[in-house]
Motif scaffolding. Structure first.
Motif, PDB file in Angstrom:
ATOM      1  N   THR A  55       0.888  -1.225  -0.052  1.00 42.92           N
ATOM      2  CA  THR A  55       0.042  -0.183   0.004  1.00 42.92           C
ATOM      3  C   THR A  55       0.747   1.292  -0.085  1.00 42.92           C
ATOM      4  N   PHE A  56       1.907   1.109   0.940  1.00 45.25           N
ATOM      5  CA  PHE A  56       2.896   2.441   0.898  1.00 45.25           C
ATOM      6  C   PHE A  56       3.335   2.576  -0.585  1.00 45.25           C
ATOM      7  N   GLY A  57       3.939   1.447  -1.061  1.00 47.07           N
ATOM      8  CA  GLY A  57       4.608   1.580  -2.407  1.00 47.07           C
ATOM      9  C   GLY A  57       3.688   2.258  -3.539  1.00 47.07           C
ATOM     10  N   PHE A  58       2.416   1.547  -3.487  1.00 45.89           N
ATOM     11  CA  PHE A  58       1.301   2.180  -4.321  1.00 45.89           C
ATOM     12  C   PHE A  58       1.040   3.642  -4.196  1.00 45.89           C
ATOM     13  N   ILE A  59       1.107   4.138  -3.019  1.00 47.12           N
ATOM     14  CA  ILE A  59       0.869   5.635  -2.866  1.00 47.12           C
ATOM     15  C   ILE A  59       2.034   6.350  -3.033  1.00 47.12           C
TER      16      ILE A  59
END
Length: 197
Positions: A55-59
Motif C-alpha cells: 500500500t505504501f509503495g502504491f501511494i
C-alpha cells in the motif's frame, strides 16, 4: 549605425523586481521546500511505519510523479526569476553562488523527475508482482521481513531487482536531499535580505 549617446549608460543594471515577482519567487521557493520537508521527513516515515508495504509503495508510485514535477517546475521558475533580475555582468560572488544553487536544484529535480524516480517506481512495481505471487507484501513497516530475505536468497530475478532498487532509491534520495539543501540555502539567502518581518 549610430553610436551610443553621450552620457548614456550602456552597462546593464541590477533592476529591482516588483512586489509581485518577489511574492512569486518566495511562493515557489517555500512551496517546494515545504513540500520536500513534508514528504521526506513526515509523510514518508508515518506511512512507511503504519501501512502495509505494498500500500505504501502504491501511494508513493502515484504521488511521486506529481511531487517530482512540481519540484522541478518550482526549481526552474526560481532560477528563471532570480536570473532575470540579476544580470550575469553584475553578479556578486554571493549572487553567483545563489545562481549555482538554483541550477543544481533544477538539475537534481529533473534527474529525479525524468530518470531516478521513474526507474525506482518501475522496479518497485516489478518487485511487488513477485512478492504477491509468494503471498508477501502485507507486512506493516519498512523492515524487510524474513520471508522477503528468503525470497531474495532463492530468486535471482528478485535479488537483482532488490539490488537495482537499492541503487536507484539511493540516487533518488540523494537528489531529493540535494534539493532540500539547495532550497534551504536559498531561503537563508532571502532571509538575510529581509528588512523586516
Amino acid at each position: 549605425m549610430e553610436g551610443p549617446i553621450a552620457g548614456q549608460d550602456t552597462v546593464p543594471t541590477d533592476t529591482e523586481p516588483s512586489n509581485t515577482v518577489k511574492l512569486l519567487h518566495l511562493l515557489f521557493l517555500s512551496t517546494s521546500w515545504g513540500m520536500q520537508l513534508w514528504v521526506t521527513c513526515v509523510a514518508g516515515f508515518v506511512m512507511g511505519s503504519r501501512l502495509p508495504r505494498h500500500t505504501f509503495g502504491f501511494i508513493q508510485r502515484e504521488l511521486f510523479p506529481y511531487y517530482f514535477h512540481i519540484g522541478s517546475a518550482c526549481a526552474f521558475l526560481n532560477l528563471t526569476l532570480f536570473a532575470m533580475y540579476h544580470p550575469s555582468e553584475l553578479l556578486s560572488d554571493e549572487q553567483t553562488i545563489q545562481i549555482i544553487v538554483f541550477f543544481v536544484c533544477v538539475a537534481a529535480s529533473v534527474l529525479n523527475t525524468q530518470w531516478f524516480g521513474q526507474v525506482t517506481s518501475d522496479i518497485v512495481a516489478d518487485m511487488h508482482l513477485i512478492e504477491r505471487s509468494h503471498g508477501l507484501g502485507q507486512e506493516v513497516g519498512l523492515v524487510t521481513s524474513k520471508s522477503c530475505r528468503e525470497l531474495r536468497a532463492s530468486n535471482p530475478s528478485y535479488q537483482r531487482l532488490c539490488q537495482q532498487f537499492a541503487l536507484y532509491h539511493t540516487l533518488a534520495s540523494l537528489c531529493n536531499l540535494c534539493c532540500i539543501a539547495c532550497n534551504g540555502l536559498s531561503l537563508y539567502y532571502l532571509a538575510t535580505r529581509l528588512s523586516a518581518l
